[in-house]
Write an enzyme that holds these catalytic residues in place. Structure first.
Site, PDB file in Angstrom:
ATOM      1  N   LYS A  10     -14.966  30.930 -35.219  1.00  0.00           N
ATOM      2  CA  LYS A  10     -14.601  29.874 -36.154  1.00  0.00           C
ATOM      3  C   LYS A  10     -15.348  30.096 -37.435  1.00  0.00           C
ATOM      4  CE  LYS A  10     -15.880  25.804 -34.763  1.00  0.00           C
ATOM      5  NZ  LYS A  10     -15.896  24.355 -34.563  1.00  0.00           N
ATOM      6  N   ASP A  39     -19.945  20.080 -23.728  1.00  0.00           N
ATOM      7  CA  ASP A  39     -19.094  21.233 -23.420  1.00  0.00           C
ATOM      8  C   ASP A  39     -19.787  22.546 -23.779  1.00  0.00           C
ATOM      9  OD1 ASP A  39     -18.941  20.956 -26.181  1.00  0.00           O
ATOM     10  OD2 ASP A  39     -16.926  21.774 -26.276  1.00  0.00           O
ATOM     11  N   ASP A  84     -19.938  24.544 -26.338  1.00  0.00           N
ATOM     12  CA  ASP A  84     -20.625  24.711 -27.623  1.00  0.00           C
ATOM     13  C   ASP A  84     -21.294  23.427 -28.120  1.00  0.00           C
ATOM     14  OD1 ASP A  84     -18.126  23.551 -28.032  1.00  0.00           O
ATOM     15  OD2 ASP A  84     -18.016  24.279 -30.091  1.00  0.00           O
ATOM     16  N   ASP A 140     -20.213  20.268 -28.740  1.00  0.00           N
ATOM     17  CA  ASP A 140     -19.664  19.257 -29.652  1.00  0.00           C
ATOM     18  C   ASP A 140     -18.924  18.131 -28.925  1.00  0.00           C
ATOM     19  OD1 ASP A 140     -17.529  20.828 -28.984  1.00  0.00           O
ATOM     20  OD2 ASP A 140     -16.941  21.329 -31.042  1.00  0.00           O
ATOM     21  N   THR A 145      -4.555  16.097 -34.842  1.00  0.00           N
ATOM     22  CA  THR A 145      -5.554  16.614 -33.900  1.00  0.00           C
ATOM     23  C   THR A 145      -6.386  17.717 -34.544  1.00  0.00           C
ATOM     24  OG1 THR A 145      -4.154  16.083 -32.027  1.00  0.00           O
ATOM     25  CG2 THR A 145      -5.764  17.835 -31.704  1.00  0.00           C
ATOM     26  N   GLU A 162      -9.647  11.721 -28.668  1.00  0.00           N
ATOM     27  CA  GLU A 162      -9.526  11.405 -27.239  1.00  0.00           C
ATOM     28  C   GLU A 162     -10.068  12.533 -26.380  1.00  0.00           C
ATOM     29  OE1 GLU A 162      -7.432  13.517 -25.422  1.00  0.00           O
ATOM     30  OE2 GLU A 162      -6.987  14.493 -27.322  1.00  0.00           O
ATOM     31  N   ARG A 191       0.652  18.607 -23.781  1.00  0.00           N
ATOM     32  CA  ARG A 191      -0.198  17.435 -23.598  1.00  0.00           C
ATOM     33  C   ARG A 191       0.664  16.177 -23.772  1.00  0.00           C
ATOM     34  NH1 ARG A 191      -4.993  19.925 -23.351  1.00  0.00           N
ATOM     35  NH2 ARG A 191      -5.790  21.230 -25.040  1.00  0.00           N
TER      36      ARG A 191
HETATM   37  C1  G1P Z   1      -8.113  20.367 -28.351  1.00  0.00           C
HETATM   38  C2  G1P Z   1      -8.206  18.872 -28.450  1.00  0.00           C
HETATM   39  C3  G1P Z   1      -8.532  18.472 -29.864  1.00  0.00           C
HETATM   40  C4  G1P Z   1      -9.796  19.178 -30.322  1.00  0.00           C
HETATM   41  C5  G1P Z   1      -9.672  20.668 -30.116  1.00  0.00           C
HETATM   42  C6  G1P Z   1     -10.974  21.401 -30.430  1.00  0.00           C
HETATM   43  O1  G1P Z   1      -7.080  20.854 -29.171  1.00  0.00           O
HETATM   44  O2  G1P Z   1      -7.013  18.254 -28.024  1.00  0.00           O
HETATM   45  O3  G1P Z   1      -8.672  17.085 -29.944  1.00  0.00           O
HETATM   46  O4  G1P Z   1     -10.059  18.935 -31.677  1.00  0.00           O
HETATM   47  O5  G1P Z   1      -9.327  20.942 -28.764  1.00  0.00           O
HETATM   48  O6  G1P Z   1     -12.034  20.963 -29.642  1.00  0.00           O
HETATM   49  P1  G1P Z   1      -5.616  21.220 -28.612  1.00  0.00           P
HETATM   50  O7  G1P Z   1      -5.809  22.196 -27.475  1.00  0.00           O
HETATM   51  O8  G1P Z   1      -5.040  19.936 -28.102  1.00  0.00           O
HETATM   52  O9  G1P Z   1      -4.872  21.778 -29.790  1.00  0.00           O
HETATM   53 ZN    ZN Z   2     -16.482  22.318 -28.208  1.00  0.00          ZN
END
Ligand code: G1P
Ligand code: ZN
Length: 543
Positions: free
Chosen positions: A126, A277, A279, A281, A344, A364, A496
Site C-alpha cells: 500500500k 488484525d 496489520d 488497524d 467502502t 462495519e 458481500r
Molecule cells: C474490506 C472491508 C472494507 C475495508 C477493507 C480494507 O474491503 O469490507 O471495509 O476498508 O477491507 O481493510 P472489501 O474486501 O469489502 O473491498
Molecule cells: Zn488491516
C-alpha cells in the site's frame, strides 16, 4: 552508490484494490513483480527526489525480503531517507503516525491486512500519502497507469542492510533510519487517553484478554496494555508476530477468534476481550457475554468519546462507510453532529478528516479510528473503550444496552460468499443493477422495498465522484440490504451481503440478531438469486 537499471516489461493485473495491491506470495516472488510495482509507485511521485519515505509491514512472510528491495529501490530513485520500523515491522496506524509526525512524502506499508499469511498466503503493498492516509484514487490510478508502461526499474547496491539494529546509516546521498516500531505510536496514544484512569481501572481488578493473533500488534499491545497500563501479565496472548501468523486467520471476527469468543461467553470471561488484525488497524470488541458489532462499537465510541481527553471538546462530525449500519447516524442526529456516508475503504475518510469535518470514522468491517492518524486503528479503539470503561465503571454489556435504549438498535450482519466464480458474481451484480428501477414496491414476506440504487459518492471536499460502490435495497420501516463485491480478495470474487434491521421500541431491543434479520436474508436471496447464480445455498462466513 551504484545504481542498477534493470530492464523489465509491464505486468498485467497490478491494479490496486480497496486497499493497495494484494496477491498471493508466490506471485509477488515472481521475477520483477514486486520491483515493477514499487517502481510504478515511485514513477507516480515526481516530487520524491530528496524526500523521506516511511516503510514497514505487518511481519508476514516475504516482509523482510520486500523491505530490503524497497529500501534499495528508494535509494536508487532519489529518496533522501527511508525511515523503517525495526525488523521491517510497523503496524498500519503506526506507519500513518510516522508519516505525519516526520512530515514525509508518504510511506509504503507491506501488508495484506486481514488476509492469511505464510508462503502460500497473501502479500500486499500500500502507498500512503503525506497526510498519512491511503493513496486517493487519483494516485492509485496513476500508479496503475505506470505499471502498464514500465520498461526499467532502478535498484541500488547498498551492501547488506541490518534492519534489526535501531540507528542511522549514511550512504552516499541516502540515509537509512531504523526506528523502534512502537515508541512513537505509544507516545501518541498517551496524548489521547487518560492513562492514569485506565491504570486505576486495571488496579481495581479489571481483566482484559487481548489476542494479537501472532500478527503485528503483539509488541504494541504488550508494551501498552501490560507495560504501561498494568494489565495482568498474560492479558496479551499470541503476542509474538510470526510470518504465518501461527496459522491464525488474522481477521478479527467472532468466527476466526472463536477461542476468544468462547472465553467471552463463558463463566471465566474477562471484563473485555479484544483482538486486532494482521496489520493492526482492525478491532474486535467483546464484552462479557456480548459481542459488540463494529457498527455498534462506532456508535458507542462516538457517543462516549468526550470521556477521553483527546475528544473532551466534542466531535466535529462522524463518518461511516455506506454498508456500515446507521447506528452512528442516530448519535449524530441526537447530538447535532455532521454525518457522512462514504464508499467502502478508509481512503474515503481522508479528505473529511483533513478538512476537519469529522473526528471519528468507522466501517462495519471492524475498522474504527479518528483524526489522530489517517488509518483505522485497532489498539486506539481498544484504548478508547478502556478509557470509557475507566470513567463509567459499568460493564461493556450495560453500556451497549443503555446505548440501545437511548438510540434504538440496528440489528446487523454481513454474509460473505467467498471464492465465488468471478463471472457468476459479475452476472449477479449486473442483474441487480438492471433491476434497480423496478424494485420499488417489490414484496417479500412482510417486507416491502421502498427504493433501490447503486451507491455513488461525491467527495464534498474535492468534488471527485466514485460510482458503482454497491447496490442498496431499502425497505419500508428502515431495513436495508446492500450487495457489493469485495475489492481485497485474491481468489475469485467475494460477494458481500449486508443486512440491517432497525428497532427503536424498548420491547424489541433484545432479540436474537440472526432471528431479527431472517426476513431480510430471505428477501436478499429472492431479489439477488444468490443460490441460482452462484451455486451457493449459504454464506461462507457470517459476521
Ligand atoms: C474490506 C472491508 C472494507 C475495508 C477493507 C480494507 O474491503 O469490507 O471495509 O476498508 O477491507 O481493510 P472489501 O474486501 O469489502 O473491498
Ligand atoms: Zn488491516
Amino acid at each position: 552508490m551504484k545504481i542498477n537499471l534493470i530492464e523489465t516489461q509491464p505486468i498485467a493485473g497490478q491494479k490496486p484494490g480497496t486497499s493497495g495491491l494484494r496477491k498471493k506470495v508466490p506471485q509477488f516472488q515472481a521475477p520483477h513483480y514486486l520491483e515493477n510495482f514499487i517502481q510504478s509507485i515511485f514513477n507516480a511521485l515526481p516530487e520524491r527526489v530528496g524526500s523521506t519515505l516511511v516503510l514497514g509491514g505487518d511481519g508476514r512472510y516475504f516482509n523482510r525480503e520486500a523491505s530490503d528491495i524497497v529500501i534499495r529501490m528508494a535509494a536508487a530513485n532519489g529518496f533522501g531517507r527511508v525511515i523503517v520500523g525495526q525488523s521491517g515491522i510497523l503496524s498500519t496506524p503506526a506507519a500513518s503516525n510516522l508519516i505525519r509526525q516526520r512530515k514525509t512524502l508518504g510511506g509504503i506499508i507491506l501488508s495484506a491486512s486481514h488476509n492469511p499469511g505464510g508462503p502460500q498466503g497473501d502479500f500486499g503493498i500500500k502507498f500512503n500519502a503525506a497526510n498519512g492516509g491511503p493513496a486517493p484514487e487519483s494516485l492509485t490510478d496513476a500508479i496503475f497507469a505506470e505499471t502498464q508502461k514500465l520498461t526499467t526499474y532502478a535498484i541500488a547496491d547498498l551492501g547488506p542492510i541490518d534492519l534489526d539494529k535501531i540507528g542511522i546509516t549514511a550512504f552516499e546521498g541516502f540515509t537509512l533510519e531504523v526506528t523502534d516500531s512502537v515508541e512513537a505510536y505509544q507516545a501518541l496514544m498517551q496524548t489521547l487517553f487518560d492513562f492514569d484512569a485506565i491504570r486505576a481501572l486495571f488496579a481495581s481488578g479489571f481483566t482484559l484478554r487481548f489476542d494479537a493473533l501472532s500478527a503485528v500488534t503483539g509488541p504494541y499491545a504488550l508494551r501498552i496494555f501490560e507495560g504501561l497500563l498494568g494489565a495482568a501479565p498474560g492479558s496479551v496472548v499470541n503476542g509474538v508476530p510470526l510470518s504465518d501468523f501461527g496459522g491464525h486467520h488474522p481477521d478479527p471476527n467472532p468466527v476466526n477468534c472463536h477461542d476468544l469468543y468462547d472465553l467471552a461467553m463463558s463463566d471465566a470471561a474477562p471484563d473485555l476481550c479484544a483482538a486486532s488484525d494482521g496489520d493492526g488497524d482492525r478491532n474486535l470488541i467483546i464484552g462479557r457475554g456480548l459481542f459488540v458489532t463494529p457498527s455498534d462499537s462506532l456508535a458507542v465510541l462516538a457517543a462516549n468519546a468526550r470521556l477521553a481527553p483527546a475528544y473532551k471538546g466534542g466531535l466535529a462530525g462522524i463518518a461511516r462507510s455506506m454498508p456500515t449500519s446507521a447506528a452512528a447516524d442516530r448519535v449524530a442526529e441526537k447530538r447535532g453532529l455532521a454525518m457522512f456516508e462514504t464508499p467502502t475503504g478508509w481512503k474515503f475518510f481522508g479528505n473529511l478528516l483533513d478538512a476537519g469535518k469529522v473526528t471519528i470514522c468507522g466501517e462495519e468491517s471492524a475498522g474504527t479510528g479518528s483524526d489522530h492518524v489517517r488509518e483505522k486503528d485497532g489498539l486506539w479503539a481498544v484504548l478508547l473503550w478502556l478509557n470509557i470503561l475507566a470513567v463509567r465503571r459499568e460493564s461493556v454489556a450495560d453500556i451497549v444496552k443503555a446505548h440501545w435504549r437511548e438510540f434504538g438498535r440496528n440489528y446487523y450482519a454481513r454474509h460473505d460468499y467467498e471464492e465465488v466464480e468471478s463471472a457468476a458474481a459479475d452476472r449477479l451484480m449486473l442483474g441487480l443493477r438492471e433491476r434497480l428501477g423496478s424494485l420499488k414496491g417489490y414484496r417479500h414476506g412482510p417486507l416491502v422495498v421502498s427504493g433501490a440504487d447503486d451507491f455513488a459518492y461525491r467527495d464534498p471536499i474535492d468534488g471527485s465522484v466514485s460510482a458503482h460502490q454497491g447496490v442498496r435495497v431499502m425497505f419500508e420501516g428502515g431495513g436495508r440490504v446492500v450487495f457489493r463485491l469485495s475489492g481485497t480478495g485474491t481468489a475469485g470474487a467475494t460477494l458481500r451481503v449486508y443486512l440491517e434491521h432497525v428497532e427503536a421500541g424498548p420491547a424489541l431491543l433484545d432479540l436474537d440478531n440472526h432471528a431479527a434479520l431472517a426476513d431480510l436474508a430471505a428477501a436478499a436471496e429472492a431479489i439477488a438469486q444468490i443460490t441460482r447464480l452462484t451455486g451457493r445455498d449459504a454464506p461462507s462466513v457470517i459476521t
